[in-house]
Design a protein around this motif. Sequence first.
Motif, mmCIF file in Angstrom:
data_model
loop_
_atom_site.group_PDB
_atom_site.id
_atom_site.type_symbol
_atom_site.label_atom_id
_atom_site.label_comp_id
_atom_site.label_asym_id
_atom_site.label_seq_id
_atom_site.Cartn_x
_atom_site.Cartn_y
_atom_site.Cartn_z
ATOM 1 N N ILE A 9 -1.236 -34.944 -2.881
ATOM 2 C CA ILE A 9 -0.805 -35.839 -1.682
ATOM 3 C C ILE A 9 -0.188 -37.207 -2.664
ATOM 4 O O ILE A 9 -0.854 -37.827 -3.114
ATOM 5 N N LEU A 10 1.304 -37.503 -2.499
ATOM 6 C CA LEU A 10 1.854 -38.378 -2.905
ATOM 7 C C LEU A 10 1.915 -39.477 -1.864
ATOM 8 O O LEU A 10 2.964 -39.239 -0.904
ATOM 9 N N THR A 11 1.488 -40.624 -1.953
ATOM 10 C CA THR A 11 1.727 -41.623 -1.045
ATOM 11 C C THR A 11 1.968 -43.015 -1.696
ATOM 12 O O THR A 11 1.194 -43.883 -1.627
ATOM 13 N N ALA A 12 2.903 -42.919 -2.603
ATOM 14 C CA ALA A 12 3.214 -44.004 -3.474
ATOM 15 C C ALA A 12 3.862 -45.289 -2.920
ATOM 16 O O ALA A 12 4.160 -46.137 -3.703
ATOM 17 N N GLY A 13 4.206 -45.386 -1.692
ATOM 18 C CA GLY A 13 5.064 -46.312 -1.376
ATOM 19 C C GLY A 13 6.291 -46.830 -1.809
ATOM 20 O O GLY A 13 7.115 -45.952 -2.261
ATOM 21 N N ALA A 14 6.533 -48.069 -2.064
ATOM 22 C CA ALA A 14 7.787 -48.579 -2.749
ATOM 23 C C ALA A 14 7.589 -48.206 -4.086
ATOM 24 O O ALA A 14 8.666 -48.345 -4.849
ATOM 25 N N TRP A 15 6.723 -47.781 -4.506
ATOM 26 C CA TRP A 15 6.404 -47.140 -6.071
ATOM 27 C C TRP A 15 6.935 -45.720 -6.246
ATOM 28 O O TRP A 15 6.833 -45.099 -7.292
ATOM 29 N N PHE A 16 7.471 -45.226 -5.302
ATOM 30 C CA PHE A 16 7.876 -43.487 -5.469
ATOM 31 C C PHE A 16 8.624 -43.297 -6.488
ATOM 32 O O PHE A 16 8.799 -42.306 -7.393
ATOM 33 N N PRO A 17 9.905 -44.407 -6.964
ATOM 34 C CA PRO A 17 10.727 -44.006 -8.147
ATOM 35 C C PRO A 17 10.044 -43.802 -9.318
ATOM 36 O O PRO A 17 10.514 -43.192 -10.198
ATOM 37 N N SER A 18 8.873 -44.375 -9.400
ATOM 38 C CA SER A 18 8.104 -44.125 -10.822
ATOM 39 C C SER A 18 7.428 -42.806 -10.750
ATOM 40 O O SER A 18 6.914 -42.425 -11.955
ATOM 41 N N LEU A 19 7.788 -41.823 -9.931
ATOM 42 C CA LEU A 19 7.207 -40.574 -10.043
ATOM 43 C C LEU A 19 8.327 -39.498 -10.143
ATOM 44 O O LEU A 19 8.129 -38.319 -10.178
ATOM 45 N N GLN A 20 9.524 -40.124 -10.511
ATOM 46 C CA GLN A 20 10.743 -39.194 -10.724
ATOM 47 C C GLN A 20 10.418 -38.736 -12.173
ATOM 48 O O GLN A 20 9.856 -39.434 -13.008
ATOM 49 N N PRO A 21 11.116 -37.545 -12.512
ATOM 50 C CA PRO A 21 11.712 -36.689 -11.890
ATOM 51 C C PRO A 21 10.927 -35.378 -10.945
ATOM 52 O O PRO A 21 11.410 -34.628 -10.427
ATOM 53 N N PHE A 22 9.627 -35.791 -11.007
ATOM 54 C CA PHE A 22 8.723 -34.920 -10.007
ATOM 55 C C PHE A 22 9.487 -34.689 -8.573
ATOM 56 O O PHE A 22 9.242 -33.690 -7.999
ATOM 57 N N VAL A 23 9.550 -36.052 -8.252
ATOM 58 C CA VAL A 23 10.152 -35.980 -6.805
ATOM 59 C C VAL A 23 10.807 -37.101 -6.645
ATOM 60 O O VAL A 23 10.747 -38.295 -7.220
ATOM 61 N N THR A 24 12.177 -36.978 -5.954
ATOM 62 C CA THR A 24 12.863 -37.946 -5.847
ATOM 63 C C THR A 24 13.323 -38.144 -4.496
ATOM 64 O O THR A 24 14.242 -37.393 -3.921
ATOM 65 N N LEU A 25 12.818 -39.188 -3.662
ATOM 66 C CA LEU A 25 12.825 -39.300 -2.239
ATOM 67 C C LEU A 25 13.931 -40.324 -2.004
ATOM 68 O O LEU A 25 14.353 -41.033 -2.636
ATOM 69 N N PRO A 26 14.795 -40.087 -0.733
ATOM 70 C CA PRO A 26 15.827 -41.181 -0.333
ATOM 71 C C PRO A 26 15.201 -42.109 0.194
ATOM 72 O O PRO A 26 15.109 -42.647 1.357
ATOM 73 N N ILE A 27 14.505 -43.155 -0.801
ATOM 74 C CA ILE A 27 13.722 -44.145 -0.406
ATOM 75 C C ILE A 27 14.351 -45.577 -1.241
ATOM 76 O O ILE A 27 14.347 -45.138 -2.319
ATOM 77 N N ARG A 28 14.610 -46.504 -0.487
ATOM 78 C CA ARG A 28 15.004 -47.573 -1.182
ATOM 79 C C ARG A 28 13.846 -48.753 -0.777
ATOM 80 O O ARG A 28 13.437 -49.088 0.205
ATOM 81 N N ALA A 29 13.622 -49.740 -1.976
ATOM 82 C CA ALA A 29 12.497 -50.429 -1.833
ATOM 83 C C ALA A 29 13.170 -51.774 -1.656
ATOM 84 O O ALA A 29 14.093 -52.305 -2.404
#
Length: 385
Positions: A198-218
């Motif tokens: 389960i990935l719930t990284a909040g504003a830190w989601f960009p740090s999980l690229q390239p495994f997942v790239t969500l359309p989220i801006r912080a």
Amino acid sequence: MSQTFDVIIVGAGSMGMSAGYYLARRGVRTLMIDAFDPPHEEGSHHGDTRLIRHAYSGGAAYVALALEADRSWRDLEEESGQRLLVRSGVLNMADRTQGRFQQRIQDAQGAGVRVERLDADEINRRWPGIRLPHSYEAMYEPDAGYLHSERCIAAYRKLALAEGAMLLPYTRVQHIEADGGAVRVLTRVGDFAADRLILTAGAWFPSLQPFVTLPIRAVRKTVGWFQSEPGLFDTGAFPGFTLAADNGGYYGFPSIAGGGVKIGRHDGGLPWRPGETPVPFGHCREDESDLRRTLEAFMPQAAGRLVSSAVCKYELTPDEHFIIDKHPAHENVIVAGGFSGHGFKFSSAVGKALAELALGKRPSVDLGLFALSRFDTTAIGGENL
């Protein structure tokens, strides 16, 4: 160090810590990994309080989710023995020409939520600290209120660990691998494997690229606590509030234990990226001036000196609805993000839904509105990198 779990959660903030609790209480071997030590000030859950409302914009799915979250917060209060939810009421104010409340009232009443529609005269009479122009109206929710956000995270953490979950604080994820079977999460303290992630990284989601790239801006957000007239704005006399004003959207809370009226601006904000240090409150002139100007216009007796301030982060999707879905390339990976601005109140219900998804069960709440399919998933899924 190499260990195997049933479920690994990356990001143990509001959603992740809640999910960890609901998994652990079911006997699921659960590891939660966080770059900091929750509750902390590097995400979106600090600052003492968050509103919880039930008459929600966005349709019946949000109303149902809010009611489920409310039930789960009450369960958490009973389980933890702490008071987490204060039913101060919430007053939602806007110019009547914007027509903001009709659909929300219909959806709320259809779900049995108590709401009142009030004109400016009635609002000013009930709450003498408010000076609302006659062109404004409000939707009042007497059963709404606010949550003590950091207490909520701490309660979930304590209970999750008591149920056998493990937490790795101050641990950054360096790499994630998924091959259709197990997933592997690589960190500086070791590699960890699990059947599900389960990935719930909040504003830190960009740090999980390239495994997942969500359309989220912080974005960087600020809140301030302002000295207010005793009695008029104290807990028990004054509600939580939202305000759609000419200069933006605002939200706030009564003065708790004399700490001053808390107010923040919902729209706007400076871009932020993981690893950057958000500039402190006061760096931008509007940090205080926007908040003070709004208080002076609508609640002048709450526009005293700035007592304290805080900087936090929003993580926003393009449509400002959440993302709760499976990774498009990996069935055993669940992604949940884009919650900021209005997500914390739902975290008790979302955590439970994430646990259900991880266990292969149908969630007890409708998550259709939050599907990744509404975006271009070809730009979201990473490969086994």
